[in-house]
Motif scaffolding. Structure first.
Motif, PDB file in Angstrom:
ATOM      1  N   GLN A  59       0.831  -1.204   0.000  1.00 22.03           N
ATOM      2  CA  GLN A  59       0.000   0.000   0.000  1.00 22.03           C
ATOM      3  C   GLN A  59       0.867   1.255   0.000  1.00 22.03           C
ATOM      4  N   PHE A  60       1.951   1.214   0.772  1.00 20.58           N
ATOM      5  CA  PHE A  60       2.839   2.367   0.846  1.00 20.58           C
ATOM      6  C   PHE A  60       3.538   2.604  -0.492  1.00 20.58           C
ATOM      7  N   ILE A  61       4.034   1.532  -1.104  1.00 23.27           N
ATOM      8  CA  ILE A  61       4.789   1.662  -2.352  1.00 23.27           C
ATOM      9  C   ILE A  61       3.884   1.939  -3.541  1.00 23.27           C
ATOM     10  N   GLN A  62       2.784   1.212  -3.655  1.00 19.36           N
ATOM     11  CA  GLN A  62       1.987   1.265  -4.872  1.00 19.36           C
ATOM     12  C   GLN A  62       0.652   1.982  -4.734  1.00 19.36           C
ATOM     13  N   GLY A  63       0.283   2.357  -3.538  1.00 18.36           N
ATOM     14  CA  GLY A  63      -0.983   3.064  -3.363  1.00 18.36           C
ATOM     15  C   GLY A  63      -0.972   4.407  -4.079  1.00 18.36           C
ATOM     16  N   LYS A  64      -2.131   4.914  -4.372  1.00 20.02           N
ATOM     17  CA  LYS A  64      -2.245   6.178  -5.107  1.00 20.02           C
ATOM     18  C   LYS A  64      -2.494   7.377  -4.187  1.00 20.02           C
ATOM     19  N   GLU A  65      -2.692   7.117  -2.898  1.00 16.63           N
ATOM     20  CA  GLU A  65      -2.996   8.204  -1.969  1.00 16.63           C
ATOM     21  C   GLU A  65      -1.723   8.682  -1.266  1.00 16.63           C
ATOM     22  N   ARG A 114       1.791   9.457   3.698  1.00 17.47           N
ATOM     23  CA  ARG A 114       1.658   9.606   5.143  1.00 17.47           C
ATOM     24  C   ARG A 114       0.391   8.926   5.664  1.00 17.47           C
ATOM     25  N   LEU A 115      -0.664   8.877   4.849  1.00 14.69           N
ATOM     26  CA  LEU A 115      -1.872   8.147   5.239  1.00 14.69           C
ATOM     27  C   LEU A 115      -1.549   6.667   5.424  1.00 14.69           C
ATOM     28  N   ALA A 116      -0.850   6.091   4.439  1.00 16.76           N
ATOM     29  CA  ALA A 116      -0.494   4.667   4.513  1.00 16.76           C
ATOM     30  C   ALA A 116       0.401   4.397   5.715  1.00 16.76           C
ATOM     31  N   LEU A 117       1.368   5.252   5.935  1.00 16.17           N
ATOM     32  CA  LEU A 117       2.295   5.082   7.055  1.00 16.17           C
ATOM     33  C   LEU A 117       1.569   5.228   8.390  1.00 16.17           C
ATOM     34  N   GLY A 118       0.717   6.238   8.496  1.00 18.29           N
ATOM     35  CA  GLY A 118      -0.032   6.470   9.733  1.00 18.29           C
ATOM     36  C   GLY A 118      -0.978   5.331  10.070  1.00 18.29           C
ATOM     37  N   ARG A 119      -1.676   4.806   9.070  1.00 13.59           N
ATOM     38  CA  ARG A 119      -2.583   3.670   9.293  1.00 13.59           C
ATOM     39  C   ARG A 119      -1.821   2.474   9.849  1.00 13.59           C
ATOM     40  N   TYR A 120      -0.640   2.262   9.311  1.00 10.94           N
ATOM     41  CA  TYR A 120       0.152   1.117   9.745  1.00 10.94           C
ATOM     42  C   TYR A 120       0.740   1.324  11.141  1.00 10.94           C
ATOM     43  N   CYS A 160      -3.642   6.178  13.036  1.00 12.70           N
ATOM     44  CA  CYS A 160      -4.029   7.583  12.899  1.00 12.70           C
ATOM     45  C   CYS A 160      -3.637   8.056  11.501  1.00 12.70           C
ATOM     46  N   ALA A 161      -4.616   8.058  10.606  1.00  7.30           N
ATOM     47  CA  ALA A 161      -4.346   8.417   9.221  1.00  7.30           C
ATOM     48  C   ALA A 161      -4.480   9.918   9.026  1.00  7.30           C
ATOM     49  N   ARG A 162      -3.347  10.589   8.863  1.00  7.62           N
ATOM     50  CA  ARG A 162      -3.331  12.026   8.594  1.00  7.62           C
ATOM     51  C   ARG A 162      -2.513  12.268   7.344  1.00  7.62           C
ATOM     52  N   ALA A 163      -3.096  13.017   6.417  1.00  9.06           N
ATOM     53  CA  ALA A 163      -2.446  13.299   5.141  1.00  9.06           C
ATOM     54  C   ALA A 163      -1.558  14.533   5.254  1.00  9.06           C
ATOM     55  N   CYS A 164      -0.724  14.726   4.257  1.00  6.45           N
ATOM     56  CA  CYS A 164       0.180  15.884   4.216  1.00  6.45           C
ATOM     57  C   CYS A 164      -0.571  17.192   4.417  1.00  6.45           C
ATOM     58  N   HIS A 165      -1.718  17.338   3.748  1.00  4.77           N
ATOM     59  CA  HIS A 165      -2.452  18.602   3.858  1.00  4.77           C
ATOM     60  C   HIS A 165      -2.989  18.824   5.266  1.00  4.77           C
ATOM     61  N   ASP A 166      -3.138  17.757   6.079  1.00  8.94           N
ATOM     62  CA  ASP A 166      -3.564  17.901   7.475  1.00  8.94           C
ATOM     63  C   ASP A 166      -2.410  18.351   8.358  1.00  8.94           C
ATOM     64  N   LEU A 167      -1.203  18.021   7.959  1.00  9.60           N
ATOM     65  CA  LEU A 167      -0.029  18.273   8.785  1.00  9.60           C
ATOM     66  C   LEU A 167       0.687  19.569   8.441  1.00  9.60           C
ATOM     67  N   GLY A 168       0.488  20.086   7.229  1.00  7.03           N
ATOM     68  CA  GLY A 168       1.217  21.279   6.801  1.00  7.03           C
ATOM     69  C   GLY A 168       2.674  20.930   6.543  1.00  7.03           C
ATOM     70  N   ARG A 177       3.446  12.083  -3.409  1.00 13.74           N
ATOM     71  CA  ARG A 177       2.090  11.956  -3.944  1.00 13.74           C
ATOM     72  C   ARG A 177       1.308  13.255  -3.792  1.00 13.74           C
ATOM     73  N   CYS A 178       1.497  13.955  -2.697  1.00 17.68           N
ATOM     74  CA  CYS A 178       0.744  15.191  -2.441  1.00 17.68           C
ATOM     75  C   CYS A 178       1.405  16.409  -3.079  1.00 17.68           C
ATOM     76  N   GLY A 179       2.714  16.379  -3.136  1.00 14.11           N
ATOM     77  CA  GLY A 179       3.439  17.480  -3.760  1.00 14.11           C
ATOM     78  C   GLY A 179       3.589  17.212  -5.234  1.00 14.11           C
ATOM     79  N   GLU A 180       4.633  17.713  -5.776  1.00 16.68           N
ATOM     80  CA  GLU A 180       4.868  17.510  -7.201  1.00 16.68           C
ATOM     81  C   GLU A 180       5.680  16.255  -7.466  1.00 16.68           C
ATOM     82  N   GLY A 181       6.057  15.569  -6.415  1.00 16.61           N
ATOM     83  CA  GLY A 181       6.720  14.280  -6.570  1.00 16.61           C
ATOM     84  C   GLY A 181       8.014  14.341  -7.340  1.00 16.61           C
ATOM     85  N   LEU A 182       8.163  13.433  -8.271  1.00 14.66           N
ATOM     86  CA  LEU A 182       9.406  13.319  -9.019  1.00 14.66           C
ATOM     87  C   LEU A 182       9.700  14.537  -9.882  1.00 14.66           C
TER      88      LEU A 182
END
Length: 139
Positions: free
Chosen positions: A70-76, A79-85, A89-97, A103-108
């Motif tokens: 899920q962490f490697i191949q998930g599309k979300e 940090r959500l995948a890492l937090g769930r595991y 506590c699933a918190r996304a980048c936009h929740d944390l600032g 995935r949330c930024g511009e990535g590669l």
């Protein structure tokens, strides 16, 4: 890099292959940035291993393998995948600032731009040194 590795200046963490546990990824990646540096953590997989992971039936995976996939191949957000595991506590980048995952930024694309800029700056510096050598007679 295991527990107790607290060297300043570690800004790149490279994992080769699929780690068995996502907690290993988190612990090893956490060894960087000990002095507040921004850290880039990368997992390198060859195409064959990536495709094998992708094709494996979820029911055949252990819990650890499922979360790692899920962490490697998930599309979300990663940090959500890492937090769930780690703590459920699933918190996304936009929740944390602050900094965003690839995935949330511009990535590669963002990383490539940074690398390209550094290469241009390095080339300009080398040209300046060559110019100084020509004028000073150093070889």
């Amino acid at each position: 890099m295991g527990t107790g590795v607290d060297f300043p200046g570690i800004v790149y963490i490279v994992h080769v292959g699929v780690l068995y546990k996502l907690v290993d990824f988190a612990q090893e990646s956490g060894r960087g940035g000990q002095n507040g540096e921004v850290v880039t953590s990368i997992i390198l997989l060859d195409d064959a291993k990536y495709k094998k992971l992708e094709k494996t039936d979820a029911a055949a995976l252990t819990t650890e393998e499922f979360f790692m996939r899920q962490f490697i191949q998930g599309k979300e957000c990663r940090r959500l995948a890492l937090g769930r595991y780690l703590d459920g506590c699933a918190r996304a980048c936009h929740d944390l600032g602050g900094l965003q995952c690839d995935r949330c930024g511009e990535g590669l694309a963002d990383w490539y731009r940074g690398e390209k800029k550094e290469a241009v700056e390095e080339r300009a510096f080398e040209e300046m040194l060559d110019e100084v050598q020509r004028h000073c007679g150093f070889f």
